[in-house]
Design a protein around this motif. Structure first.
Motif, PDB file in Angstrom:
ATOM      1  N   ASP A  22       0.846  -1.181   0.000  1.00  0.00           N
ATOM      2  CA  ASP A  22       0.000   0.000   0.000  1.00  0.00           C
ATOM      3  C   ASP A  22       0.886   1.237   0.000  1.00  0.00           C
ATOM      4  O   ASP A  22       1.237   1.777   1.045  1.00  0.00           O
ATOM      5  CB  ASP A  22      -0.916  -0.032   1.234  1.00  0.00           C
ATOM      6  N   CYS A 149      -8.694   3.813   5.788  1.00  0.00           N
ATOM      7  CA  CYS A 149      -7.528   4.549   5.282  1.00  0.00           C
ATOM      8  C   CYS A 149      -7.900   5.931   4.764  1.00  0.00           C
ATOM      9  O   CYS A 149      -7.606   6.926   5.415  1.00  0.00           O
ATOM     10  CB  CYS A 149      -6.876   3.713   4.183  1.00  0.00           C
ATOM     11  N   ARG A 309      -7.302  11.508   9.070  1.00  0.00           N
ATOM     12  CA  ARG A 309      -7.701  10.437   9.996  1.00  0.00           C
ATOM     13  C   ARG A 309      -8.047  11.010  11.370  1.00  0.00           C
ATOM     14  O   ARG A 309      -7.456  10.665  12.380  1.00  0.00           O
ATOM     15  CB  ARG A 309      -6.591   9.391  10.098  1.00  0.00           C
TER      16      ARG A 309
HETATM   17 MO   LIG Z   1      -3.675   3.318   4.184  1.00  0.00          MO
END
Ligand SMILES: [Mo]
Ligand SMILES: Nc1nc2c(c(=O)[nH]1)N[C@H]1C(S)=C(S)[C@@H](COP(=O)(O)OP(=O)(O)OC[C@H]3O[C@@H](n4cnc5c(=O)[nH]c(N)nc54)[C@H](O)[C@@H]3O)O[C@H]1N2
Ligand SMILES: Nc1nc2c(c(=O)[nH]1)N[C@H]1C(S)=C(S)[C@@H](COP(=O)(O)OP(=O)(O)OC[C@H]3O[C@@H](n4cnc5c(=O)[nH]c(N)nc54)[C@H](O)[C@@H]3O)O[C@H]1N2
Ligand code: SF4
Length: 719
Positions: A22, A149, A309
């Motif tokens: 990722d 994410c 986030r």
């Molecule tokens: Mo991520």
């Protein structure tokens, strides 16, 4: 070089591949194989982005592939859950047992009681995309909301611009101002760094906005450190100054946007003095950044996922997506917004999952709430079986103690398919061994550049390891599903999805399986004049314009304009509260928890640690190298204190990805993080985390703890 060719007297076969992790860079790799064994692994020198070098994490990849810790055969739990007592079983037994359990569960509770949990172990179209969909659709299993994410940013960027399109990374060289907002590419997308330096040599001014002095921030011309989760206010403050001083591009706004006057009104509520009080960024810095952003062209704003986030993350991403429009920088080479290139290719959903031939998905469980879901927070039948692949939720998902409590349920049947006995696999009933990228076939699109990468399997599976798709086929057959799309070979699936996607996407003109197999890397086919995103002034939003005011957000009951609200975690904070805001972003040497068990990389990363400012350390009697207890409303863990000016007072940083099972207390930072959801798209809120930090013991061993802050930027060739 062909995808695979045999040269030289030593009979070495070179096989082209793609880094599956990722990471926006999606590097092109080469594996050299002799007598069936991979003997060398390195970067493709011809690739425009990989540029002949791999990052510090993936350079020693053969250590991962040939690790003595690799799972080689299926295991069945024989002791109590989590006790680590296993018995070797055959694949026939493993698949047979899973099928029997699932048939029982389906008969008793319906297939909704079965939940697949997967995320980012690989980003391959087949081993992730197709494996997320086909078997589970056919079964009618619960769906997973994959919002751990970047879900809020995805929704925000789509609502504003219509699609996640981004410039070619090389266009950085045309920029004169680059604002990197809450993003740390030196660790998380390192191939950007040489371009950034070249851009600086070309005269570009680089600003990094991050509470932490990251490796990226250290190489910038200016580093601005807002308080965590206050970026929406900072962005609105910049807009305030831009509108106030007439630095906005009114002609462009009138022609290409909706609601710019509404946004101007909203920004009026954010004068620099107010923004300074919220963010801690001085008025003069806000004024000068706004002036610079309004007068330097081309100006690029680059952000990624760490910055959203938190509880206000959706609005942060909305505000950031709006900014380039205000200065008329969208559609300009070297300017605009660089978030992600993901939407240039969206794999054909029907080909991926054949959902139209399947029962409807009975319910969707938010992955950030996995602990809550396993302990009863679901509508409909309780979750009776969890199938984990390409994910390590005990290490990587928030509020780990609740996840573990759920996994300890005696009536839960858990299967984990991984390369290693992860923190999560330790709680499984059945563990299945997975292949590495060198042992499987896949097709990758990047989220940081605009090339497709084909990955040809270079070596045979180690031990009895099987790829995700192979396991899905075995399970389908054991469950009696006989659809042809559950029996295809890897290449047949890839061809099917690619062909279906190409039928509606001109960027894939002429891109076939054969061509990918032959060439390895194939650039997306941009028509001349179409390379710069949105340069034709068309936006795939409902209005066809940049939606500064978003009716889609309004329809979803959200504020149609970006606005700052403190995350719930911080809402009732009293002035005398001594807790620190814990940010737990990317570790330099792991990708999430992948590689978190690799000895060479663990040695480089240093012991699991927490960075705190000298002032906060002194106030708590903490000295560098002490073991500290880090506790939130959710739980606690122990980490080694790194006392450093890299973080401002009030903020602490503990890198993600550390395996709890390798720590003395069996835990990591995710025992403290929150599983509350953000303001948009069910987004995770890892960084809205107030923690109490105190020393538990004094130790003299500071050697490992100092290591991390001194780690040089390790992505440059020759380093
Ligand atoms: Mo991520
Ligand atoms: N080495 C390495 N590379 C990775 C990963 C990894 O674990 N390790 N993970 C991969 C994954 S899954 C992803 S999603 C990407 C993420 O890529 P990035 O978004 O670049 O990485 P993060 O470290 O999550 O967050 C970036 C920065 O956001 C800052 N930040 C946190 N809160 C705030 C805030 O409120 N305001 C501002 N302005 N900044 C804030 C953090 O201090 C951090 O430096 O990286 C990928 N690449
Ligand atoms: N505290 C904190 N936690 C975070 C974050 C944060 O910022 N702070 N970031 C979050 C983010 S951005 C993300 S994306 C998530 C990532 O969370 P996850 O998606 O759970 O990623 P990993 O923890 O790397 O676990 C991936 C697992 O997949 C396995 N794997 C790799 N390839 C394959 C394969 O081909 N087949 C199978 N079956 N398994 C494979 C790996 O060995 C590894 O154990 O973490 C989140 N966690
Ligand atoms: S930079 Fe990213 S894509 Fe490239 S090898 Fe490292 S993790 Fe993989």
């Amino acid at each position: 070089m062909a995808t695979a060719d045999t040269t030289g007297p030593e009979n070495i076969v070179r096989v082209r591949g793609a880094c599956p992790h990722d990471c926006p860079d999606c590097c092109a790799t080469v594996t050299e194989v002799r007598d069936g064994r991979a003997v060398a692994f390195y970067a493709d020198h011809d690739h425009p982005v990989t540029q002949g070098w791999l990052c510090a994490k993936v350079r020693p990849y053969l250590d991962r592939v040939y690790s003595p810790d690799r799972l080689e055969y299926p295991l069945r739990r024989v002791g109590p859950k989590g006790a680590g007592q296993w018995q070797r079983i055959s694949w026939d037994e493993a698949i047979g047992e899973i099928a029997v359990q699932w048939q029982r569960i389906i008969a008793e509770h319906g297939a909704a009681a079965i939940l697949p949990y997967s995320y980012s172990g690989t980003l391959g179209m087949l081993q992730l995309g197709v494996c997320n969909a086909r078997l589970w659709n056919r079964m009618g299993a619960s769906g997973l909301e994959r919002s751990i994410c970047g879900a809020a940013a995805e929704a925000a960027v789509r609502a504003t611009l219509g699609a996640r399109w981004s410039p070619d990374p090389a266009d950085l060289l045309a920029s004169k101002l680059i604002v990197i907002w809450g993003h740390n590419p030196a660790s998380t997308g390192p191939h950007l760094m040489p371009l950034l330096r070249d851009a600086q040599r070309n005269g570009a001014y680089v600003v990094v906005i991050d509470p932490r002095r990251t490796l990226t921030a250290r190489s910038a011309d200016e580093h601005i450190q807002p308080r965590p989760a206050t970026d929406t206010a900072l962005a609105l403050g910049l807009m305030h100054v831009l509108f106030r001083d007439g630095l906005h591009d009114e002609t462009w706004l009138a022609a290409h946007t909706t609601g710019w006057e509404d946004l101007r009104q909203r920004a009026e509520q954010y004068p620099p003095e107010r923004v300074a009080a919220i963010t801690g960024v001085p008025v003069a810095v806000i004024e000068s950044l706004a002036r610079r952003y309004g007068t330097t062209k081309p100006a690029l704003l680059k952000f990624a996922d760490g910055v959203q986030r938190h509880g206000n993350g959706g609005q942060t991403a909305r505000a950031l997506a709006c900014l380039p429009a205000i200065v008329g920088q969208i559609g300009v080479r070297g300017g605009g917004l660089a978030y992600s290139t993901s939407d240039y290719v969206r794999w054909d959903l029907e080909a991926l999952g054949h959902a139209s031939e399947c029962p409807p998905t009975p319910r969707i469980v938010n992955m950030n709430r996995i602990g809550a879901a396993l302990t009863g927070e679901v509508s409909g039948p309780p979750i009776q079986s969890l199938y984990v692949f390409c994910a390590n939720p005990v290490t990587s998902s928030p509020n780990a103690s609740l996840t573990v409590r759920g996994l300890l349920r005696d009536d839960l049947f858990t299967v984990v398919h991984d390369l290693f006995l992860t923190d999560t696999a330790r709680y499984a009933d059945i563990v299945l061994p997975a292949t590495s990228q060198l042992e499987q076939t896949d097709l990758h699109k990047a989220y940081g550049h605009r090339n497709l990468q084909y990955n040809t399997a270079a070596i045979a599976p180690l031990g009895e390891a099987k790829s995700n798709w192979e396991v899905m086929r075995l399970l389908a057959s054991a469950l009696g599903y006989d659809e042809p799309w559950l029996r295809q070979s890897a290449e047949e699936v890839i061809a099917e999805v690619l062909d279906a996607t190409r039928a509606t996407n001109p960027l894939l003109a002429g891109v076939t399986l054969e061509r990918l197999q032959r060439e390895g890397t194939v650039p997306l086919q941009f028509a001349p004049g179409q390379e710069v995103p949105f340069s034709d002034g068309r936006f795939p939003t409902p209005s066809g314009k940049v939606e500064l005011r978003s009716e889609a957000m309004a329809a979803a009951g959200l504020d149609p304009l970006p606005d700052y609200t403190p995350p719930a975690e911080f809402a009732d904070l009293r002035a005398d509260d001594e807790r620190l805001v814990l940010i737990s972003g990317a570790a330099h040497h792991y990708v999430s928890s992948s590689m978190g068990n690799q000895p060479g990389l663990r040695a480089k990363e240093g012991e699991p640690h927490i960075e705190i400012n000298p002032r906060d350390a002194a106030a708590r009697g903490i000295t560098h190298g002490d073991t500290v207890r880090v506790a939130s409303a959710r739980g606690a863990c122990q980490l080694r204190a790194v006392v450093t000016e890299s973080v401002p007072p009030g903020v602490a940083v503990a890198p993600k990805g550390q395996w709890g099972s390798l720590a003395p207390d069996g835990r990591n930072a995710n025992w403290t993080t929150s599983d509350a959801l953000a303001d948009l798209a069910g987004q995770s809120t890892f960084h809205s985390n107030l923690v109490d930090v105190r020393a538990v013991e004094n130790t003299s061993n500071t050697a490992n703890a100092t290591q991390q802050t001194e780690t040089p930027y390790a992505g440059v060739p020759g380093n």
